[in-house]
Design a protein around this motif. Structure first.
Motif, PDB file in Angstrom:
ATOM      1  N   LEU A   1      27.887  60.039  21.337  1.00  0.00           N
ATOM      2  CA  LEU A   1      26.761  60.822  20.847  1.00  0.00           C
ATOM      3  C   LEU A   1      25.579  60.486  21.744  1.00  0.00           C
ATOM      4  O   LEU A   1      25.077  59.360  21.736  1.00  0.00           O
ATOM      5  CB  LEU A   1      26.455  60.489  19.386  1.00  0.00           C
ATOM      6  CG  LEU A   1      25.313  61.283  18.735  1.00  0.00           C
ATOM      7  CD1 LEU A   1      25.593  62.781  18.780  1.00  0.00           C
ATOM      8  CD2 LEU A   1      25.101  60.841  17.294  1.00  0.00           C
TER       9      LEU A   1
ATOM     10  N   ILE B   1      27.388  65.851  21.613  1.00  0.00           N
ATOM     11  CA  ILE B   1      28.655  65.163  21.390  1.00  0.00           C
ATOM     12  C   ILE B   1      29.504  65.403  22.629  1.00  0.00           C
ATOM     13  O   ILE B   1      29.779  66.550  22.988  1.00  0.00           O
ATOM     14  CB  ILE B   1      29.366  65.674  20.136  1.00  0.00           C
ATOM     15  CG1 ILE B   1      28.497  65.441  18.900  1.00  0.00           C
ATOM     16  CG2 ILE B   1      30.724  64.986  19.963  1.00  0.00           C
ATOM     17  CD1 ILE B   1      29.078  66.018  17.621  1.00  0.00           C
TER      18      ILE B   1
ATOM     19  N   THR C   1      29.155  55.089  20.516  1.00  0.00           N
ATOM     20  CA  THR C   1      30.241  55.490  21.409  1.00  0.00           C
ATOM     21  C   THR C   1      31.477  54.679  21.060  1.00  0.00           C
ATOM     22  O   THR C   1      31.376  53.526  20.620  1.00  0.00           O
ATOM     23  CB  THR C   1      29.852  55.274  22.880  1.00  0.00           C
ATOM     24  OG1 THR C   1      30.936  55.667  23.718  1.00  0.00           O
ATOM     25  CG2 THR C   1      29.516  53.823  23.161  1.00  0.00           C
TER      26      THR C   1
END
Length: 243
Positions: free
Chosen positions: A83, A109, A59
């Motif tokens: 993610l 995502i 992240t």
């Protein structure tokens, strides 16, 4: 993970040496924004998907909070790309005839906007600010992919045993998730760290029905079967370095 460990060591070295106190002016002028880089320990829960297991994903983003004042409360927000998703312990030999169509991972995502209230702990003149955080995250799913079989191949185009081509651009998930957040944040003048627990509140399963009124499976031709119409939610334990 080696580079991630080095980043964390740098954060602690830069952030928490040379202890000092601030004057009121220094405290009020302290930078109230920065970058964040971290890792998610994440998975899914609810009755629709089976045998969920944790998944690690990166992240990154930025944060901003209101200027510090003698009062202990601050508002914090920002923008993050993450993610997230889940692994699944669905073995090929667990479902007769499954072949390579057992789902082993779902990847998401997401674009996330946190809306947090910070409560400062300790003196306002310490050389660092420690806060407890609580609030919510608005998370939009930009991309979703399911991975099938032992090799975890992305199943964006899946040909079933009858030759039917089943295609999806994204999984049938609702586009926005709302997550409750609690966390702790520790920042010095130059760096800091943050840990947050995030739990999804709304059901992401975008339940659909066929002409006969039967629930359309969340994933066609995948094992175990996903035709219950039950909940799909996420949870996430996030560790971040702040700069």
């Amino acid at each position: 993970m080696k580079y991630f460990t080095l980043i964390w060591l740098g954060v602690f070295r830069c952030g928490f040496v040379n202890a000092q106190t601030w004057t009121d002016a220094e405290m009020l002028e302290r930078q109230n924004y920065g970058l964040k880089l971290g890792i998610n320990f994440t998975s899914m829960w609810g009755g629709e998907l089976q045998n969920a297991r944790p998944y690690f994903g990166p992240t990154a983003g930025f944060f901003w909070h209101t200027k510090e004042t003698p009062r202990p409360f601050m508002f914090q927000t920002g923008f993050e790309g993450s993610l997230r998703g889940s692994n699944f312990a669905n073995k090929e030999d667990s479902f007769p005839g499954s072949g390579n169509s057992n789902y082993r991972r779902i990847g998401l995502i997401t674009a996330d906007i946190p809306l947090l209230i910070n409560y400062r702990l300790g003196s306002k003149k310490e050389n660092r600010t420690r806060v407890i955080q609580a609030g919510a995250i608005v998370s939009a799913t930009v991309r979703s992919t399911v991975y099938l079989g032992a090799d975890k191949l992305p199943a964006q185009h899946f040909l079933d045993s009858t030759g039917h081509l089943y295609k999806w651009d994204n999984l049938p998930l609702k586009p926005v998730e709302f997550l409750a957040v609690i966390g702790y944040q520790d920042r010095s003048v130059t760096a800091g760290w943050q840990v947050q627990l995030q739990v999804g509140l709304n059901n992401l399963n975008n339940v659909k029905y066929d002409a006969n009124g039967n629930i359309v499976p969340f994933m066609r031709y995948a094992y175990p079967a996903t035709n219950t119409g039950k909940r799909i939610c996420t949870w996430n334990l996030k560790f971040s370095a702040l700069f």
